[in-house]
Write a protein that holds these residues in place. Structure first.
Motif: not given
Length: 148
Positions: A28-29, A91-92, A32-37, A46-47
């Motif tokens: 899930v993370m 899921t990937a 979410v992180r894919a478009p964040l760079g 880290l989280s």
């Protein structure tokens, strides 16, 4: 020293289940992180590491009175690996399919937003530049004609 095998088995089962859950959380993370760079990827990883550590600490506290054992960490990691090798692949694949579907639309949206921002900047520069000068020059010409 008395060993409670039932509590050890419960800790092992819960650790393995926690590893599976953490695998789902990681996927899930990852979505979410894919478009964040790069910065978003770093913060997400880290989280995740903090969440992983806290979850194992809570497991140890609840199931083994806070005593440190190595096998809950190993079983959480094994649960994570089992998830990644089974459902994680599915899921990937789904995530890649969704990314392929959404990426062109996001690229078009980025271009549209950049074009809008560029037009706004050009119009702002034009209103400060030659448009105002022409009005001033017209006014000056009208004032000169009225004087003569």
């Amino acid at each position: 020293m008395e060993v409670d095998y039932g509590a050890q088995f419960a800790l092992a089962a819960v650790s393995l289940a926690a590893g599976l859950f953490l695998g789902v959380l990681y996927d899930v993370m990852r979505l979410v992180r894919a478009p964040l760079g790069k910065a978003g990827v770093f913060m997400s990883d880290l989280s995740f590491c903090v969440i992983f550590t806290l979850s194992v600490a809570v497991l140890l506290y609840n199931y083994w009175s806070g005593k440190l054992r190595v096998y809950p960490f190993l079983l959480c990691f094994c649960g994570l690996v089992v998830y990644r090798l089974t459902l994680g692949r599915l899921t990937a694949y789904i995530a890649v399919s969704i990314k392929r579907l959404i990426s062109p639309r996001l690229a078009y949206l980025r271009l549209a937003v950049k074009g809008y921002i560029l037009r706004r900047k050009l119009l702002a520069e034009a209103s400060r530049g030659f448009g105002i000068r022409l009005k001033k020059e017209k006014r000056e010409c009208q004032e000169e004609q009225s004087r003569t």
